[in-house]
Write an enzyme that holds these catalytic residues in place. Structure first.
Site, PDB file in Angstrom:
ATOM      1  N   ARG A  30       0.430  -1.433   0.101  1.00 24.19           N
ATOM      2  CA  ARG A  30      -0.213   0.198  -0.116  1.00 24.19           C
ATOM      3  C   ARG A  30       1.091   1.185  -0.087  1.00 24.19           C
ATOM      4  O   ARG A  30       0.370   2.261  -0.563  1.00 24.19           O
ATOM      5  CB  ARG A  30      -0.798   0.182   1.067  1.00 24.19           C
TER       6      ARG A  30
ATOM      7  N   SER B 109      -8.468 -16.862   2.924  1.00 26.09           N
ATOM      8  CA  SER B 109      -9.053 -16.199   3.013  1.00 26.09           C
ATOM      9  C   SER B 109      -9.612 -14.129   3.114  1.00 26.09           C
ATOM     10  O   SER B 109     -10.155 -14.277   3.268  1.00 26.09           O
ATOM     11  CB  SER B 109      -8.957 -16.778   4.330  1.00 26.09           C
TER      12      SER B 109
ATOM     13  N   LYS C  34      13.478  -8.311   4.257  1.00 25.56           N
ATOM     14  CA  LYS C  34      14.358  -8.600   4.941  1.00 25.56           C
ATOM     15  C   LYS C  34      13.054  -8.688   6.204  1.00 25.56           C
ATOM     16  O   LYS C  34      11.630  -8.252   5.715  1.00 25.56           O
ATOM     17  CB  LYS C  34      14.845  -7.047   4.687  1.00 25.56           C
TER      18      LYS C  34
ATOM     19  N   HIS D 159      20.595  -3.363   6.986  1.00 25.21           N
ATOM     20  CA  HIS D 159      20.451  -1.587   6.639  1.00 25.21           C
ATOM     21  C   HIS D 159      21.674  -1.324   6.440  1.00 25.21           C
ATOM     22  O   HIS D 159      22.828  -0.806   5.758  1.00 25.21           O
ATOM     23  CB  HIS D 159      19.283  -0.910   7.060  1.00 25.21           C
TER      24      HIS D 159
ATOM     25  N   LYS E 263      14.469   3.473  18.002  1.00 28.15           N
ATOM     26  CA  LYS E 263      13.409   4.353  17.496  1.00 28.15           C
ATOM     27  C   LYS E 263      13.184   5.032  19.006  1.00 28.15           C
ATOM     28  O   LYS E 263      13.858   5.134  19.574  1.00 28.15           O
ATOM     29  CB  LYS E 263      12.492   2.844  18.304  1.00 28.15           C
TER      30      LYS E 263
END
Length: 479
Positions: free
Chosen positions: A24, A53, A152, A244, A330
């Protein structure tokens, strides 16, 4: 790397996981951009696929694709361009025990194209599904003559990477396997090659005689974004460093290839990976942001790292003794993608101490920002205006956005899908390379140090300053 004037053969492109987040956000918008730029084959069809499904009709898939391109695409789904593109879209569900609908959809797409189009399969599915999809492609006969793009992470350790390679090679030989890392499709990562090997100014000093240390930084401000199920079993090291940052290190540290072609480029990157020492756990800091254990689906006693910083060593003639400091995590202070090469101080100083800038100022660095569109900066010391001989940091910056039309650029996924259609593996990871990276990672995977907490919005645990000492972490902007 393939000349951009080269046109791919006619293709049927099969997107597994066609209704997922990656398709998407990146794949469907990227394919429409390639079509709009005239870079797809003369004739092509795109077949979306999921499990039975979750199957869609052809019309539902077209509506899904239009919504995805409208939200995330560089080019809006309008007019004749979109009508032509959506006419190439169809859908065929596939389960391991019943691939029939997909087989029929691919056959119909090939008949619509005519001749003998190539097949390209993109596995935008969870890693746990790689093996079953590969097996289904083999047993159904769809894999015959086709190429496969695999997302990955490729394995979670050496044993799983070897097992996955065996599964893949039972169906596809290595020349038809494209292990994708979208970092390697970035214009500015490729420009590391141009910067080094096309400029006599830099290549002679790109070595241990002139460079004291190298930083590769990919901090992120986002958290795990509701992906606890994936992240708890993966962590930042597996998710970011092996996949990466080590790959970028390979570009920075490689020797000049004999040609800008797949085999010479991949041979030289593999030599770098072979020369890397196994990770020393004493030179690793693992962190976890405060509040991570409160995320839905996270173990309240979790030892999964949301941050990692480590020292890597390339033990060869060019780089012996030069540490590479890698950092990613993060909920950090900034989102950046930067390589910084720190050059050594001159051996003799004619300038008195009081003429030099403060210890916090950093000079003599070369910075490659590889976030699209990216920039390159050289930071050095210059004389301040005035009667006294005093030094101050100065910077010269090249920006892609200022120098080239952005419309000519391709995002990482777009470039790599195009390269896979052309059969050029230059920017994809080879099986021996990925296995070697998992091999050097085994000490850390087997005996990881405890995670240390850090505040969201910070730069990670305080221990990272001891890791890089006597140097300091440096993350410049492009101003």
């Amino acid at each position: 790397m393939s000349p951009r004037s080269q046109v791919p053969d006619d293709h049927v492109i099969v997107l597994f996981g066609a209704t997922g987040d990656l398709a998407r956000r990146k794949l469907l918008p990227g394919l429409f951009h390639l079509a709009n730029a005239g870079l797809l084959p003369r004739r092509w069809r795109i077949v979306g696929s999921t499990r039975a499904s979750s199957a869609l009709s052809d019309e539902e898939f077209r509506q899904h694709a239009k919504a995805a391109v409208a939200e995330f695409g560089l080019v809006k789904p309008e007019g004749e361009a979109w009508r032509a593109f959506e006419g190439t879209l169809s859908f065929g569900a596939a389960d391991a025990e019943d691939p029939g609908p997909l087989v029929a959809a691919v056959a119909a797409a090939e008949q619509a194209i005519g001749g003998s189009p190539r097949r390209l399969f993109h596995l935008a599915v969870p890693p746990t599904a790689f093996g079953s999809v590969i097996g289904m492609l083999g047993s159904s006969g769809l894999a015959e003559g086709g190429r496969v793009i695999i997302e990955k992470p490729f394995g979670t350790d050496l044993a799983s990477a070897r097992a996955l390679n065996e599964t893949v090679h039972a169906v596809f030989d290595e020349s038809r396997v494209f292990r994708i890392d979208h970092f390697l499709g970035k214009e500015s990562v490729e420009n590391i090659l141009a910067l080094r090997f096309a400029n006599g100014l830099l290549e002679p000093v790109w070595n241990r005689d002139h460079i004291s240390h190298v930083q590769i930084d990919v901090p992120e401000t986002i958290g795990i974004e509701g992906r606890a199920g994936f992240f708890e079993g993966t962590g930042t090291f597996r998710d970011m460093v092996v996949t990466h940052l080590f790959q970028v290190l390979g570009f920075v540290a490689m020797e000049p290839p004999t040609a800008l072609a797949a085999k010479p480029l991949r041979d030289e990157r593999s030599k770098v990976f072979e020369a890397m020492r196994s990770i020393d756990v004493a030179h690793v800091v693992r962190g976890q942001y405060l509040g991570y254990r409160d995320e839905p689906g996270v173990d309240p006693r979790s030892q999964t790292e949301t941050f990692v910083a480590l020292r890597a060593e390339v033990d060869n003639w060019r780089w012996a003794g030069v540490p590479f400091f890698l950092r990613s995590g993060k909920r950090l202070a900034q989102s950046r993608e930067v390589v910084t090469l720190h050059f050594k101080e001159p051996p003799l100083r004619m300038f008195p101490v009081d003429a030099r800038p403060s210890a916090d100022a950093c000079g003599n660095v070369l910075v490659v920002d590889f976030d699209d569109p990216g920039w390159i900066a050289s930071r050095f010391l210059a004389k301040e205006p005035g009667p006294a001989m005093r030094l101050a940091p100065a910077q010269m910056t090249f920006r892609y956005a200022d120098s080239f039309q952005r419309a000519h650029g391709l995002e990482g996924y777009e470039r790599l899908i195009l390269e896979a259609m052309l059969g050029d593996q230059s920017l994809f990871t080879r099986s021996d390379g990925i296995e070697r990276l998992w091999q050097i990672s085994e000490p850390l995977l087997n005996s990881p140090p405890d995670v240390e907490t850090y505040a969201p919005g910070s730069w990670g645990p305080d221990a990272i300053n001891d890791l890089i000492a006597p140097h300091r972490w440096y993350l410049p902007d492009g101003n």
